[in-house]
Design an enzyme around this catalytic site. Structure first.
Site, PDB file in Angstrom:
ATOM      1  N   CYS A   1       0.822  -1.212   0.000  1.00  0.00           N
ATOM      2  CA  CYS A   1       0.000   0.000   0.000  1.00  0.00           C
ATOM      3  C   CYS A   1       0.855   1.261   0.000  1.00  0.00           C
ATOM      4  O   CYS A   1       2.056   1.225   0.291  1.00  0.00           O
ATOM      5  CB  CYS A   1      -0.891   0.037   1.248  1.00  0.00           C
ATOM      6  SG  CYS A   1      -2.020  -1.347   1.418  1.00  0.00           S
TER       7      CYS A   1
ATOM      8  N   ASP B   1      15.982  39.692 -13.442  1.00  0.00           N
ATOM      9  CA  ASP B   1      14.639  39.711 -14.029  1.00  0.00           C
ATOM     10  C   ASP B   1      13.828  40.890 -13.496  1.00  0.00           C
ATOM     11  O   ASP B   1      13.906  41.235 -12.311  1.00  0.00           O
ATOM     12  CB  ASP B   1      13.932  38.395 -13.707  1.00  0.00           C
ATOM     13  CG  ASP B   1      12.517  38.366 -14.209  1.00  0.00           C
ATOM     14  OD1 ASP B   1      12.332  38.069 -15.395  1.00  0.00           O
ATOM     15  OD2 ASP B   1      11.601  38.656 -13.418  1.00  0.00           O
TER      16      ASP B   1
END
Length: 491
Positions: free
Chosen positions: A35, A449
């Site tokens: 699982c 930037d």
């Protein structure tokens, strides 16, 4: 594994905390099933549990996948978490190409090592052989298609890379002790318009609105669009036989189940592993937001809400398309760059019939651009692209065709940034942005930037770069958060 480690794993399993999803798997000795840590089935006793790093390792130990939590939906491991970059790059390539005839010598060659070395490193890291891992990838893909679609079993066997229904049946019986037809749900059905749908898990939280805003601002006309809280695009991928498979794709978020729903045209079934790999990369589903948050929450000490939990690093579905768009976007607006990219697609991209409004073209491939030869500057110039940009795009296309530049999730970012900088017309900002988007490089920072300057106005470029060192190794995620906060359109 010592007692303390077992106790820690059991407590993580007991908590059902989604942050542990995909990090390990639990084999339950009393049932023979394995699982995910988030499985909602009845909690087994500690003495009945054993723990595995990968689903493949659990299957090699004789466990079958749980039909409730479905291990095939578990998020993958992000590259920054890998103890062995080589092994996890190989695992990603095997997963992405499980439907093709990939072999170990070819894989090793692509990764720049010998197959013997790759086998050794892979076993040390993943605790299984590459062949065993590839087999599990194919089984889990087939299981998902059997569960979620009504595709014929033969088509599923071929899409998952088995080559025949008989081979798929044999492996299903050996690994899962059942036949594919027994697994198939009676309620499985196609999505509307002759499409199919599969699910891709992720670790919550997921800042889906921010992701859609980013993609909407950069959507290329004719290729992409964001509508009705989902992302759509055209797709063109070559199959293992060399055939160009063309179609469309839509991705939606299912927040209550911590998964994305990818709906795609049936024409893409032969290249489905590549399609799903592109979705995972574009939407950064393997990211661990809790781990990233431990570092980036520090951003909020500078200014409230600079960092938002669950913000993903937008990747790339078509790396050449993304790189060209980055080059086009130098010193112009996001909208203008999208317009130019749309003109390239409209003039030189192949048409594709999708039946969906606004989705009608593929972006040209590196071969399409390089094939223009000396005429490339005139051809692109007629579309409004200046000669230096046209020459740069052509040089990038040739470098990718020649194998001198490798873009994609399995490229080495620092090496390829150097190769990109060697292309005339590509500077530090463009190379860093391409690495962020096409390679999923989590540790780039673009201090020059305009959007970063707007979000951090009280610092010089040098001071911003120094400040960002405290956000390593997640500086690319810091960039996205700063852009979101700035509220500006940045390439």
């Amino acid at each position: 594994m010592n007692t303390e480690e077992k106790q820690a794993f059991y407590q993580a399993f007991r908590s059902k905390d989604a942050r542990f999803d995909g990090r390990f798997f639990i084999g339950v000795k009393s049932t023979g099933i394995y699982c995910r840590p988030v499985c909602r089935a009845r909690l087994p006793k500690p003495e009945n549990c054993e723990y595995f790093r990968t689903a493949s390792e659990a299957e090699q130990a004789g466990y079958r996948p749980c039909l409730l939590c479905r291990p095939e939906l578990a998020p993958g491991s992000s590259p920054i978490d890998a103890s062995s970059q080589l092994a996890w790059r190989a695992a990603g390539l095997l997963r992405e190409n499980c439907g093709s005839g990939i072999n170990l010598p070819a894989l090793a060659g692509e990764l720049g090592c010998t197959d013997r070395h790759l086998r050794r490193v892979f076993r040390q890291t993943c605790h299984v052989t590459p062949v065993q891992y590839l087999q599990t990838c194919r089984l889990l893909l087939a299981k998902e298609l059997l569960t979620d679609t009504s595709l014929p079993v033969l088509d599923i066997a071929m899409a998952a890379g088995f080559g025949s229904v008989r081979r798929m049946n044999e492996l299903f019986q050996k690994q899962y002790h059942m036949t594919p037809t027994r697994l198939r749900r009676e309620s499985a059905a196609k999505a509307s318009d002759g499409a199919l749908a599969v699910s891709i898990g992720y670790r919550p939280p997921y800042n889906w609105p921010a992701m859609l805003t980013f993609l909407r601002q950069r959507a290329i006309p004719g290729i992409e669009r964001v509508e009705n809280d989902g992302y759509e695009r055209t797709v063109g991928i070559r199959s293992r036989t060399g055939e160009l498979c063309k179609g469309w794709l839509r991705v939606e978020n299912v927040p209550g189940r911590n998964m994305l729903r990818a709906v795609f045209s049936e024409s893409l079934v032969p290249v489905l592993p590549q399609v799903l790999a592109g979705v995972r990369h574009l939407f950064d589903t393997d990211c661990d937001p809790a781990l990233i948050g431990e570092t980036l929450e520090d951003m909020n000490t500078l200014r409230p809400d600079l960092y938002t939990a669950g913000t993903r690093l937008p990747g790339s579905f078509d790396v050449f398309e993304t790189a060209v768009r980055a080059i086009l976007g130098q010193q112009i607006t996001v909208r203008a760059a999208g317009t130019l990219a749309g003109r390239i697609a409209g003039q030189y991209g192949q048409p594709v019939s999708t039946g969906r409004e606004g989705l009608c073209r593929l972006f040209p491939s590196p071969a399409d651009i390089a094939g223009m030869g000396e005429a490339v500057q005139d051809n692109l110039g007629r579309l409004g692209i200046i000669r230096t940009r046209s020459a740069c795009i052509a040089a990038l296309a040739r470098a990718m065709l020649d194998g001198n530049i490798h873009l994609g999730r399995f490229a080495d970012p620092e090496t390829e940034i150097g190769h990109l900088l060697a292309v005339r017309g590509i500077g530090k900002w463009t190379a860093g942005y391409i690495a962020m988007r096409t390679m999923g490089w989590p540790d780039a920072f673009l201090e020059t930037d305009a959007g970063i300057r707007h979000a951090l106005p009280d610092y010089t470029d040098k001071e911003r770069a120094a400040l960002a060192m405290r956000w390593r190794p997640w500086r690319s995620y810091a960039v996205i958060n700063l852009w979101n906060h700035a509220g500006k359109e940045n390439i």
